[in-house]
Write an enzyme that holds these catalytic residues in place. Structure first.
Site, PDB file in Angstrom:
ATOM      1  N   SER A 242     -71.422 -47.938 -27.850  1.00  0.00           N
ATOM      2  CA  SER A 242     -71.284 -46.756 -26.983  1.00  0.00           C
ATOM      3  C   SER A 242     -72.584 -45.966 -27.079  1.00  0.00           C
ATOM      4  O   SER A 242     -73.278 -46.047 -28.104  1.00  0.00           O
ATOM      5  CB  SER A 242     -70.133 -45.871 -27.468  1.00  0.00           C
ATOM      6  OG  SER A 242     -70.172 -44.597 -26.825  1.00  0.00           O
TER       7      SER A 242
ATOM      8  N   TYR B  64     -66.390 -41.013 -34.283  1.00  0.00           N
ATOM      9  CA  TYR B  64     -66.461 -42.032 -33.219  1.00  0.00           C
ATOM     10  C   TYR B  64     -67.901 -42.534 -33.071  1.00  0.00           C
ATOM     11  O   TYR B  64     -68.151 -43.739 -33.032  1.00  0.00           O
ATOM     12  CB  TYR B  64     -65.958 -41.453 -31.890  1.00  0.00           C
ATOM     13  CG  TYR B  64     -66.082 -42.435 -30.740  1.00  0.00           C
ATOM     14  CD1 TYR B  64     -65.215 -43.523 -30.638  1.00  0.00           C
ATOM     15  CD2 TYR B  64     -67.077 -42.291 -29.759  1.00  0.00           C
ATOM     16  CE1 TYR B  64     -65.330 -44.441 -29.595  1.00  0.00           C
ATOM     17  CE2 TYR B  64     -67.205 -43.203 -28.726  1.00  0.00           C
ATOM     18  CZ  TYR B  64     -66.321 -44.276 -28.643  1.00  0.00           C
ATOM     19  OH  TYR B  64     -66.450 -45.187 -27.616  1.00  0.00           O
TER      20      TYR B  64
HETATM   21  N1  LIG Z   1     -64.555 -45.774 -21.344  1.00  0.00           N
HETATM   22  C1  LIG Z   1     -65.700 -45.306 -21.811  1.00  0.00           C
HETATM   23  O1  LIG Z   1     -66.300 -44.356 -21.263  1.00  0.00           O
HETATM   24  C2  LIG Z   1     -66.353 -45.951 -23.000  1.00  0.00           C
HETATM   25  C3  LIG Z   1     -67.650 -45.546 -23.322  1.00  0.00           C
HETATM   26  C4  LIG Z   1     -68.274 -46.135 -24.415  1.00  0.00           C
HETATM   27  C5  LIG Z   1     -67.620 -47.123 -25.141  1.00  0.00           C
HETATM   28  N2  LIG Z   1     -66.347 -47.492 -24.807  1.00  0.00           N
HETATM   29  C6  LIG Z   1     -65.706 -48.521 -25.638  1.00  0.00           C
HETATM   30  O2  LIG Z   1     -65.175 -49.554 -24.815  1.00  0.00           O
HETATM   31  C7  LIG Z   1     -63.986 -50.074 -25.395  1.00  0.00           C
HETATM   32  C8  LIG Z   1     -62.860 -50.024 -24.389  1.00  0.00           C
HETATM   33  O3  LIG Z   1     -62.760 -48.708 -23.847  1.00  0.00           O
HETATM   34  P1  LIG Z   1     -61.675 -48.372 -22.712  1.00  0.00           P
HETATM   35  O4  LIG Z   1     -62.081 -47.097 -22.082  1.00  0.00           O
HETATM   36  O5  LIG Z   1     -61.448 -49.559 -21.869  1.00  0.00           O
HETATM   37  O6  LIG Z   1     -60.387 -48.103 -23.664  1.00  0.00           O
HETATM   38  P2  LIG Z   1     -58.814 -48.079 -23.300  1.00  0.00           P
HETATM   39  O7  LIG Z   1     -58.217 -47.021 -24.156  1.00  0.00           O
HETATM   40  O8  LIG Z   1     -58.608 -48.032 -21.830  1.00  0.00           O
HETATM   41  O9  LIG Z   1     -58.295 -49.516 -23.812  1.00  0.00           O
HETATM   42  C9  LIG Z   1     -58.365 -49.836 -25.161  1.00  0.00           C
HETATM   43  C10 LIG Z   1     -57.414 -50.998 -25.431  1.00  0.00           C
HETATM   44  O10 LIG Z   1     -57.552 -51.340 -26.820  1.00  0.00           O
HETATM   45  C11 LIG Z   1     -56.251 -51.484 -27.370  1.00  0.00           C
HETATM   46  N3  LIG Z   1     -56.321 -51.173 -28.799  1.00  0.00           N
HETATM   47  C12 LIG Z   1     -56.576 -49.964 -29.376  1.00  0.00           C
HETATM   48  N4  LIG Z   1     -56.526 -50.074 -30.703  1.00  0.00           N
HETATM   49  C13 LIG Z   1     -56.238 -51.370 -30.983  1.00  0.00           C
HETATM   50  C14 LIG Z   1     -56.048 -52.110 -32.181  1.00  0.00           C
HETATM   51  N5  LIG Z   1     -56.091 -51.509 -33.376  1.00  0.00           N
HETATM   52  N6  LIG Z   1     -55.792 -53.439 -32.099  1.00  0.00           N
HETATM   53  C15 LIG Z   1     -55.706 -54.062 -30.891  1.00  0.00           C
HETATM   54  N7  LIG Z   1     -55.838 -53.400 -29.719  1.00  0.00           N
HETATM   55  C16 LIG Z   1     -56.107 -52.078 -29.771  1.00  0.00           C
HETATM   56  C17 LIG Z   1     -55.376 -50.498 -26.605  1.00  0.00           C
HETATM   57  O11 LIG Z   1     -53.983 -50.845 -26.705  1.00  0.00           O
HETATM   58  C18 LIG Z   1     -55.936 -50.658 -25.192  1.00  0.00           C
HETATM   59  O12 LIG Z   1     -55.303 -51.707 -24.494  1.00  0.00           O
HETATM   60  C19 LIG Z   1     -63.735 -49.260 -26.664  1.00  0.00           C
HETATM   61  O13 LIG Z   1     -64.256 -49.950 -27.789  1.00  0.00           O
HETATM   62  C20 LIG Z   1     -64.516 -47.985 -26.419  1.00  0.00           C
HETATM   63  O14 LIG Z   1     -64.888 -47.336 -27.616  1.00  0.00           O
HETATM   64  C21 LIG Z   1     -65.707 -46.923 -23.759  1.00  0.00           C
END
Ligand SMILES: NC(=O)c1ccc[n+]([C@@H]2O[C@H](COP(=O)([O-])OP(=O)(O)OC[C@H]3O[C@@H](n4cnc5c(N)ncnc54)[C@H](O)[C@@H]3O)[C@@H](O)[C@H]2O)c1
Length: 256
Positions: free
Chosen positions: A150, A160
């Site tokens: 991220s 985070y």
């Molecule tokens: N959306 C953003 O702006 C953004 C920005 C930077 C990084 N990210 C990273 O991208 C990744 C996905 O983000 P997103 O926005 O799609 O998230 P989201 O919350 O939409 O989806 C996350 C998924 O991970 C699953 N999950 C959470 N904890 C878990 C665990 N312990 N074991 C198995 N599954 C688990 C949840 O059930 C969910 O289906 C994450 O690692 C997040 O940190 C997202």
């Protein structure tokens, strides 16, 4: 000229952690479209099964395994089950993560339980899944691991950001450690992207602040931007790239 569809990942087996929704669902969808057999590994088993069955159309193969990536034994048995039933693993996308706004709070405010939770999932989860797939990938002559970092791993707000700095470090560490088995390890570092969970959780003025004041490119980042970058790094077009974290964030933050 006739258009020939390229099934880039035909005969490949891919695991997408956290693939029930958000970016993970987009990765699973793109890998299915490229011909891979995809397994969504998510702690939300019901949603993962719904996602997998919605992708299992037109000959695509997607299944779901309910698993918490922070649970080492659960990950080991999930991977063993996948290897036994499908024959191996070629691609792992370490996408599952905790990213609620509260995990970016100052260390003196956030509870230690929340600090541990975010490190267990975002850091230990990447370690558990990467170590679990290594020998299966090695037996197939190599593989690709893609981590979700991220931009918070550069600007470091709270636990985070610390967890995503660790993901950048793990990307270099595993790239070195797994190279002898022909396993490439890279990461994508998204900026602020409009996944449902982020939009539901963020203060309403935050998206405007990113676009207007921070990003060089003045539009909202979309999940498809991340999926495209991830598919490049998982493909043979990136066969000489390992140990890198690619920011996909509209130019924020820029560093030399
Ligand atoms: N959306 C953003 O702006 C953004 C920005 C930077 C990084 N990210 C990273 O991208 C990744 C996905 O983000 P997103 O926005 O799609 O998230 P989201 O919350 O939409 O989806 C996350 C998924 O991970 C699953 N999950 C959470 N904890 C878990 C665990 N312990 N074991 C198995 N599954 C688990 C949840 O059930 C969910 O289906 C994450 O690692 C997040 O940190 C997202």
């Amino acid at each position: 000229m006739q258009y020939v569809e390229v099934m880039e990942h035909k005969d490949k087996i891919a695991i997408v952690t956290g693939g029930a929704r958000g970016f993970g669902f987009g990765f699973a969808q793109a890998l299915c479209a490229a011909g891979a057999t995809v397994v969504i590994l998510d702690r939300d088993g019901d949603e993962a099964r719904r996602a997998a069955s919605s992708l299992s159309v037109d000959g695509a193969s997607c299944s779901a395994v309910s698993c918490d990536v922070s649970d080492e034994q659960a990950v080991d048995s999930a991977v063993a089950h996948i290897v036994e039933t499908l024959g191996g693993v070629d691609i792992l996308i370490n996408n599952a993560g905790l990213l609620a706004n509260r995990y970016s709070a100052d260390f003196s405010i956030i509870s230690r339980a929340d600090v541990r939770a975010v490190l267990e999932v975002n850091v230990m989860g990447v370690i558990n899944c990467s170590v679990a797939v290594r020998s299966a990938m090695a037996r197939r002559g190599g593989g690709v691991i893609l981590n979700l970092a991220s931009i918070a791993g550069y600007t470091i707000p709270g636990p985070y950001g610390l967890s995503k700095l660790a993901v950048r470090g793990l990307t270099v560490s595993f790239a070195r450690e797994f190279a002898p088995d022909n396993i490439r390890v890279n990461a994508v570092a998204p900026g602020l992207m409009a996944t449902e969970s982020v939009m539901a959780d963020l203060p309403s003025d935050m998206v405007g602040h990113f676009i207007n004041d921070l990003q060089l490119l003045k539009r909202q980042g979309l999940p498809g931007d991340i999926v495209d970058a991830a598919m490049f790094l998982c493909s043979d077009k990136a066969s000489f790239i390992t140990g890198e974290t690619l920011r996909v964030s509209g130019g924020f933050p820029l560093e030399v």
